[in-house]
Write an enzyme that holds these catalytic residues in place. Structure first.
Site, PDB file in Angstrom:
ATOM      1  CB  CYS A  24       9.119  93.866  -6.547  1.00  0.00           C
ATOM      2  SG  CYS A  24       9.427  95.361  -5.591  1.00  0.00           S
ATOM      3  CG  PHE A  62      24.743  86.952  16.136  1.00  0.00           C
ATOM      4  CD1 PHE A  62      25.867  86.589  15.405  1.00  0.00           C
ATOM      5  CD2 PHE A  62      24.101  85.973  16.883  1.00  0.00           C
ATOM      6  CE1 PHE A  62      26.326  85.278  15.399  1.00  0.00           C
ATOM      7  CE2 PHE A  62      24.553  84.663  16.882  1.00  0.00           C
ATOM      8  CZ  PHE A  62      25.674  84.315  16.145  1.00  0.00           C
ATOM      9  CG  ASP A 106      18.822  90.179  14.591  1.00  0.00           C
ATOM     10  OD1 ASP A 106      18.443  89.416  13.680  1.00  0.00           O
ATOM     11  OD2 ASP A 106      18.888  91.413  14.456  1.00  0.00           O
ATOM     12  CB  CYS A 115      16.791  87.990   7.860  1.00  0.00           C
ATOM     13  SG  CYS A 115      18.502  87.403   7.862  1.00  0.00           S
TER      14      CYS A 115
END
Length: 396
Positions: free
Chosen positions: A59, A264, A328, A354
């Site tokens: 994080c 994909f 994707d 992403c």
């Protein structure tokens, strides 16, 4: 610094930035950097819930509230679009996955003195943060940390192990790479670990690929309403919540499109959720076979094709028969495939990404071919992380 400066935004790697361009670690928008360099907390500064924050590389943004976190995700996506002189006609509301929702994760383990350290690596380091708590992992995954310590503690000498945890329909899939499961005692310990902790599957990779040593029943993950076999190491969206947000966008934007090409496609995350005949193209053989078998078993209008779209993208004449395309790709983007889509007669493209940087370059290719960026939705699936995702709609 002789004057105080406010923090106006968060940089790509998580530092706060002042109007003069100064980067300040662990500062939130609205904080004030005082002349002595100290930071006065503002309205968007939050108390990190995890004791490991600041050291653990899992994080980077636990020190900001949800308002600032959503703004960070939105801005990362919007800046990427604007870097290619693109402006969405509609900018959707940012979606944030909740705490403790991560259903897949890669952990690392190694001896630390007389005990075993297991967890994520420190930021910019190979050192492992030995997890005492985790606020991003699903509780079912974190519950295995202590039992894994005990299992791995029997190894001798210098060793390093990687652990892949995934929550499937039947429970937790645990894959261990580098574990020296040699001899009867080690084998019995591994099987006892799997049985005692109710694992859905345990795979061990001793350098020759993942081998299932425990799998009481075939492992599946439900995509749409379809159970699909889950091969070891197969890609799955990090949270069910984030997957639902991305799938909802695709269903909305491709409503009425018939047929659809899913490029994909992986296991069929989107293919099995769309209300149309789908041709699903995927390079990973295990994922392709799982998608094809699930479609056949459910008698669904999903036709799976084994094809490497990096080396052999669909050509414009192959694409012309589709009313819509869903894209994707991995983090590298889909430069060659985007170029072929640009040359085709396809009218509607849903691009899930992403990596906003590679997406923006492909988006520019589509825009130059006459597509407009009709809508853009930022998604913060990796909560408190600088890793962001998006769903986008291009219409010619």
């Amino acid at each position: 610094m002789s004057v105080s400066e406010p923090i106006v935004r968060i940089a790509a790697k998580g530092d706060g930035i002042t109007p003069s361009g100064r980067h300040v670690p662990l500062a939130a928008p609205g904080d004030v950097v005082l002349p002595d360099g100290s930071v006065e907390a503002g309205p968007h500064h939050a108390t990190p819930p995890c004791r490991h924050f600041g050291k653990c590389g899992g994080c980077q943004l636990q020190h900001v509230d949800d308002v600032a976190l959503a703004s960070f995700v939105r801005d990362r996506v919007l800046y990427a679009a604007r870097s290619q002189e693109l402006e969405p006609e509609i900018l959707g509301e940012t979606h944030l996955s909740p705490p403790r929702s991560r259903r897949r994760a890669s952990l690392h383990a190694q001896p630390l003195g007389a005990k075993v350290a297991i967890g994520f690596r420190e930021a910019g380091s190979h050192r492992i943060v030995d997890l005492a708590e985790c606020h991003v992992l699903r509780p079912e995954l974190f519950a295995l940390v202590a039992p894994l310590r005990r299992l791995l503690g029997h190894q001798r000498g210098r060793w390093s192990v990687d652990v892949e945890l995934t929550l499937a329909d039947q429970g937790v899939d645990c894959g261990i790479r580098g574990f020296a499961m040699e001899g009867l005692e080690a084998t019995e310990a591994a099987l006892a670990f799997a049985q005692d902790n109710g694992l859905a599957r345990l795979t061990i990779d001793m350098g020759y690929g993942a081998q299932a040593v425990w799998e009481p029943q075939p492992l599946t993950v439900t995509l749409g309403r379809t159970p699909v076999a889950l091969p070891p190491g197969a890609f799955l969206q990090a949270t069910a919540d984030g997957e639902a947000a991305l799938v909802a966008a695709a269903r909305e934007w491709l409503a009425g499109a018939d047929p659809v090409a899913d490029l994909f496609a992986g296991l069929g995350t989107f293919a099995f959720a769309l209300d149309a005949p789908v041709s699903a193209f995927e390079a990973a053989r295990d994922a392709h076979l799982a998608c094809r078998a699930a479609a056949a078993r459910g008698k669904l209008p999903v036709e799976a094709h084994h094809r490497d779209l990096f080396r052999n993208p669909l050509q414009s004449n192959e694409l012309d028969r589709f009313a819509g395309v869903l894209l994707d790709p991995p983090r590298a983007g889909a430069r060659e495939q985007a170029a072929r889509i640009a040359e085709s007669a396809v009218e509607r493209v849903v691009y899930v990404s992403c990596n906003p940087a590679s997406w923006a370059k492909d988006a520019r290719t589509l825009a130059d071919a006459g597509f407009r960026l009709a809508e853009l939705r930022p998604v913060g699936q990796f909560r408190w992380s600088t890793h962001v995702e998006l769903a986008s709609l291009f219409v010619r």
